[in-house]
Motif scaffolding. Structure first.
Motif, PDB file in Angstrom:
ATOM      1  N   UNK B  28       0.848  -1.199   0.000  1.00 27.28           N
ATOM      2  CA  UNK B  28       0.000   0.000   0.000  1.00 27.28           C
ATOM      3  C   UNK B  28       0.876   1.239   0.000  1.00 27.28           C
ATOM      4  N   UNK B  29       2.018   1.136  -0.691  1.00 26.96           N
ATOM      5  CA  UNK B  29       2.893   2.305  -0.769  1.00 26.96           C
ATOM      6  C   UNK B  29       2.320   3.289  -1.787  1.00 26.96           C
ATOM      7  N   UNK B  30       2.871   4.489  -1.798  1.00 25.94           N
ATOM      8  CA  UNK B  30       2.336   5.555  -2.635  1.00 25.94           C
ATOM      9  C   UNK B  30       2.181   5.178  -4.096  1.00 25.94           C
ATOM     10  N   UNK B  31       3.097   4.351  -4.598  1.00 26.74           N
ATOM     11  CA  UNK B  31       3.070   4.032  -6.025  1.00 26.74           C
ATOM     12  C   UNK B  31       1.903   3.134  -6.406  1.00 26.74           C
ATOM     13  N   UNK B  32       1.217   2.568  -5.414  1.00 22.87           N
ATOM     14  CA  UNK B  32       0.114   1.649  -5.715  1.00 22.87           C
ATOM     15  C   UNK B  32      -1.182   2.392  -6.030  1.00 22.87           C
ATOM     16  N   UNK B  33      -1.170   3.704  -5.869  1.00 22.30           N
ATOM     17  CA  UNK B  33      -2.414   4.474  -5.950  1.00 22.30           C
ATOM     18  C   UNK B  33      -3.220   4.153  -7.214  1.00 22.30           C
ATOM     19  N   UNK B  34      -2.517   4.033  -8.365  1.00 21.61           N
ATOM     20  CA  UNK B  34      -3.239   3.782  -9.622  1.00 21.61           C
ATOM     21  C   UNK B  34      -3.892   2.414  -9.655  1.00 21.61           C
ATOM     22  N   UNK B  35      -3.370   1.475  -8.867  1.00 21.12           N
ATOM     23  CA  UNK B  35      -3.850   0.094  -9.000  1.00 21.12           C
ATOM     24  C   UNK B  35      -4.898  -0.256  -7.967  1.00 21.12           C
ATOM     25  N   UNK B  36      -5.251   0.716  -7.121  1.00 18.36           N
ATOM     26  CA  UNK B  36      -6.149   0.381  -6.007  1.00 18.36           C
ATOM     27  C   UNK B  36      -7.501  -0.121  -6.477  1.00 18.36           C
ATOM     28  N   UNK B  37      -7.992   0.452  -7.564  1.00 17.83           N
ATOM     29  CA  UNK B  37      -9.296   0.018  -8.072  1.00 17.83           C
ATOM     30  C   UNK B  37      -9.268  -1.455  -8.435  1.00 17.83           C
ATOM     31  N   UNK B  38      -8.187  -1.849  -9.108  1.00 15.80           N
ATOM     32  CA  UNK B  38      -8.070  -3.251  -9.506  1.00 15.80           C
ATOM     33  C   UNK B  38      -7.971  -4.166  -8.292  1.00 15.80           C
ATOM     34  N   UNK B  86     -11.200  -3.431   3.626  1.00 12.30           N
ATOM     35  CA  UNK B  86     -11.416  -2.014   3.913  1.00 12.30           C
ATOM     36  C   UNK B  86     -11.263  -1.203   2.640  1.00 12.30           C
ATOM     37  N   UNK B  87     -11.742   0.030   2.639  1.00 11.53           N
ATOM     38  CA  UNK B  87     -11.523   0.860   1.458  1.00 11.53           C
ATOM     39  C   UNK B  87     -10.019   0.974   1.212  1.00 11.53           C
ATOM     40  N   UNK B  88      -9.607   0.874  -0.017  1.00 15.90           N
ATOM     41  CA  UNK B  88      -8.174   0.853  -0.273  1.00 15.90           C
ATOM     42  C   UNK B  88      -7.550   2.211   0.011  1.00 15.90           C
ATOM     43  N   UNK B  89      -6.307   2.171   0.359  1.00 18.92           N
ATOM     44  CA  UNK B  89      -5.597   3.372   0.740  1.00 18.92           C
ATOM     45  C   UNK B  89      -4.129   3.127   0.485  1.00 18.92           C
ATOM     46  N   UNK B  90      -3.437   4.067  -0.104  1.00 19.99           N
ATOM     47  CA  UNK B  90      -2.019   3.865  -0.356  1.00 19.99           C
ATOM     48  C   UNK B  90      -1.255   5.147  -0.144  1.00 19.99           C
ATOM     49  N   UNK B  91      -0.143   5.056   0.550  1.00 23.33           N
ATOM     50  CA  UNK B  91       0.757   6.194   0.735  1.00 23.33           C
ATOM     51  C   UNK B  91       2.036   5.697   1.378  1.00 23.33           C
TER      52      UNK B  91
END
Lengths: 610, 225
Positions: B28-38, B86-91
């Motif tokens: 769930x690092x920042x770079x995952x933000x684009x993939x959270x929907x998937x 849970x709702x996805x979250x990345x940072x």
């Protein structure tokens, strides 16, 4: 679909929708008025498979009916017609058998979490009858000279609506043809395989079936416990190893104890206990010692007749004991007090509505919503707002199996059962480990506070989250600290009703804080009965005697179980348990004890608290 | 590690079925933000697929641990019917070593809880999915040693899945046999594969090797590394 196949009895059948798929082939509904299904093999059938089917056609078992007669093929999905792909009947394809609508695999019956969804009205007596029924089917198979071979919980279907048990996967049976030829069974399930069967395709006997049958009967009667389940002292060893070595708690010796929180072995009828000992203690080494399927059937029928109704909860059935023929010692009341979930809840026969649907999750939504409402209502014995954590968790499981989403389920529970009490702010000193390296981000917080979202007025500790180290934050989100002593959550009207369950394993008890500081109580000096410190808030729980007049520490508010109030107690020696409120006083007894038979109204007896 | 949290690992004693624990260890690092929907859709499909199997849903227990800003265990091990992501979250960074060590602790605790309840338990699966490389390198060797030890004693099985940009050298260190490169857009297929494999595994016996479908086949979700 719509495939036409040709039966060996001259008829032509058409296949309808797919009912199920297995490793070997596909089972279809057969079009027509009679409820039938057809199993069609995926690969080309071997000559042996074909001959085996034809031999089965010629030697069907006869199954005893409840009235004592015998009927061919009752409760067994036996090949009735061998099917061919061509009109010349040269290329075998599979066979047709009876179909039983809305039948469930047996493991769904003995696992309470699943059974209560669609068959919550079954009693323990029904489970005995059900076990007797499948034992009768095995007995019928044995009388015909065959063996089931692969006895397991997926091969027995139970149709609640038709009140029938059905044995399926009959083409894997070991068949003895009329000419004496044996067609072997080539599959086995390790949890049901006796020690003498080394490989899956070894020849079977009625005795090897009897072993597997006894395992299945044990699982049904104890709601899922395997007879070789237990706590092993010393090195861990697998179930298969314990079965091989005959290491079972039923033997009453050796380095194994009964698993905690399962039905006590002593709660079974004595005749059944004797049969289990023969099956697993003597029977591990000596197959001849095992009770036969017919013996099981008649013993189970007799046992079902011998059960009595619990005095407290009408849906509980129990085995009466000689010292108390109409016993209060109900194992199901005790289990409900211990685990927070009554596994034989009060309910009408409305669950039959669910049982009628093969896939309740596919029923129209209004129906599913109504079923779910009934489930919630059935759980409200203790009054509005008194659901235990475990009951709440089970209801969410039931909602999931009915394909209702969690948000909806929680909303309905709150509407019907009353708003859940907000979890008590944990009596933290919040553990303050090192702060996180960076300023804390907004965390995906409330959803993780299982099983209930954080109450609308988020308690202060939620807001502390940002200041805490991430790991302990996660710990907080799991829920507030546990309330000592042993989980009264199920029945405690004063406690936070949705407090998380105490972890059950002995190792898993965090250092808990009693909700209020302990205060002194005394066992009432007057009275003839022995006062006992019980393991659980129930007269059915095990207890040890405490001296009258002894000074004890009460750890919290009393809870109400079965109409009596129970106080969580710690003795000076540190033992913990429950004592009935009626036996306690908050005032120290007068040093000069009143004469033994003096009436006690004047004895100091300020009621503990209300 | 937070013993306080692990102390809460428990087991539903009313369910006597053998357990197959699964730890989803998601980056769930920042770079995952684009993939959270998937990821979110994949998890939902995974749950739905397990739910269909009436036996597997009693046997598979799922815990979700994410690592990014922090290592967070979302709730506890729960039976598949009670699992909700849970709702996805990345940072933040990628504390992969800390996450692995934490997951191993959780796996150990789960087995201990099962044992204390007298319930059979298969070796937990740890399913690590990342798009980067560990940023907590000081603890990396410790994590590798712990993972290797768990694999050797068969107390856990680790699957290391990386997207195209992940550092596969590191991943192969922790799981030489089960390092898989995820095809672009392969998330749904991957989660479907996971549920199918778990259904097969939950029906085998403890200690047995179960042949899993090869994700590297043409319509699979893996790229040849």
């Amino acid at each position: 679909m719509g495939d036409r196949l040709f039966g060996d009895d001259g008829e032509t059948i058409e296949l309808d929708e797919v009912l199920g798929e297995g490793g070997e082939g596909v089972v279809y509904r057969v079009r027509g008025t009679r409820p039938r299904a057809a199993k069609i093999y995926a690969a080309r059938m071997s000559d042996e498979q074909h001959e085996k089917l034809r031999a089965m056609r010629r030697a069907p078992p006869r199954i005893t009916t409840e009235s004592g007669g015998e009927v061919a093929l009752a409760g067994i999905a036996w090949p009735q017609v061998v099917l061919y792909r061509d009109a010349a009947r040269a290329v075998p394809a599979g066979f047709a058998m009876a179909r039983y609508p809305a039948a469930r695999e047996l493991h769904m019956i003995f696992q309470p979490g699943e059974r209560m969804v669609f068959a919550g009205d079954l009693t323990w007596t029904d489970l005995h009858e059900l076990a007797a029924r499948f034992a009768e089917i095995v007995a019928g198979v044995h009388r015909a000279g065959h063996c089931v071979g692969d006895i397991n919980a997926r091969n027995v279907l139970v149709s609640i609506v038709a009140q029938e048990v059905v044995w399926i996967d009959t083409d894997s049976f070991q068949i003895r043809a009329a000419d004496g030829r044996i067609y072997p069974c080539r599959v086995a399930c390790p949890e049901y395989t006796p020690p003498e069967i080394e490989r899956g395709d070894a020849p079977r006997t009625a005795a090897s079936d009897a072993y597997a049958l006894a395992v299945l009967v044990h699982q049904v009667l104890t709601l899922g416990a395997h007879p070789f389940d237990g706590i092993v002292r010393g090195a861990d060893c697998t179930l298969e190893r314990r079965m091989k070595e005959g290491l079972t708690p039923i033997a009453g010796e050796g380095d194994i104890a009964f698993p905690p929180d399962t039905l006590p072995f002593g709660a079974l009828r004595p005749a059944l206990r004797a049969l289990f000992r023969r099956a697993f203690v003597a029977g591990t080494r000596d197959p001849r010692a095992r009770p036969s399927a017919a013996e099981w059937a008649s013993a189970l029928r007799a046992a079902a007749r011998g059960l009595v109704r619990c005095r407290a909860v009408a849906t509980h059935r129990l085995s009466p004991t000689w010292w108390r023929p109409l016993s209060f010692d109900c194992p199901w009341c005790a289990s409900a007090a211990r685990t927070g979930l009554d596994v034989f809840p009060k309910s009408g026969d409305w669950p039959r509505e669910i049982a009628r649907h093969a896939r309740p999750s596919a029923a129209p939504r209004p129906l599913r919503e109504r079923w779910f409402d009934r489930h919630v209502q059935d759980r409200l014995h203790a009054g509005p707002g008194r659901l235990s954590y475990e009951e709440g968790a089970w209801l969410l499981h039931a909602a999931a199996t009915l394909d209702l989403d969690e948000t909806y389920a929680k909303k309905r529970i709150a509407e019907i059962a009353g708003p859940p009490a907000a979890p008590a702010p944990p009596s933290l000193p919040p553990p303050a480990p090192s702060p996180p390296p960076a300023p804390a981000p907004p965390l995906p917080a409330p959803v993780t506070s299982w099983p209930w979202p954080a109450p609308s007025a988020a308690p202060a500790w939620m807001n502390l989250a940002g200041g805490l180290a991430p790991l302990s934050l996660a710990a907080l989100l799991v829920g507030p600290p546990l309330v000592d002593p042993p989980s009264p959550a199920s029945v405690d009207p004063s406690a936070t009703t949705w407090s998380p369950p105490s972890a059950r394993s002995p190792s898993a008890r965090p250092s808990p804080q009693p909700p209020s500081p302990p205060f002194d109580v005394w066992v009432r000096a007057a009275g003839a009965r022995a006062v006992r410190l019980r393991d659980a808030p129930s007269n059915a729980a095990r207890g040890t005697r405490v001296r009258r007049g002894a000074k004890l520490a009460a750890l919290g508010e009393p809870v109400i179980v079965e109409g009596r109030r129970w106080v969580p107690i710690r003795t000076p020696s540190g033992r913990r348990g429950w004592i009935a409120d009626a036996d306690l006083s908050r005032v120290e007894p007068a040093p000069a004890r009143p004469p033994r038979d003096a009436p006690s109204p004047r004895s100091p007896s300020a009621a503990p608290r209300t | 590690m937070s013993n306080e949290m692990l102390a809460r690992v428990s087991v539903n004693i009313l369910n006597r079925e053998r357990r197959q624990p699964l730890i989803l260890l998601l980056d769930a690092s920042g770079s995952m933000v684009d993939k959270l929907g998937e990821v979110e859709r994949g998890l939902a499909a995974f749950r739905a697929s397990i739910l269909e199997d009436t036996l597997a849903r009693s046997r598979v227990e799922v815990a979700l641990i994410t690592f990014g800003e922090a290592v967070v265990m979302h709730g506890e091990f729960v039976e598949a019917t009670r699992f909700s992501a849970p709702p996805p979250f990345a940072a933040g960074a990628t504390p992969m070593a800390a996450a692995l060590l934490f997951a191993l602790d959780a796996a150990r605790e789960k087995r201990a809880a099962c044992r204390a309840a007298g319930i059979d338990c298969f070796a937990p699966w740890i399913f690590l999915v990342t798009d980067g490389e560990p940023t907590d390198l000081p603890r990396w060797s410790e994590a590798v040693a712990a993972v290797r030890d768990a694999e050797e004693t068969k107390s856990a099985a680790i699957f290391a899945i990386g997207t195209r940009d992940a550092n596969f050298e590191r991943l192969r260190q922790i799981s030489p046999g089960r390092t898989i490169k995820l095809r672009d857009g392969g998330w749904p297929t991957m989660f479907r594969w996971l549920s199918t494999s778990l259904k097969a595994k939950s029906r085998s016996r403890p200690g047995d090797e179960v042949l899993l479908d090869d994700p590297r086949k043409p319509d699979g979700w893996a790229l040849a590394p």
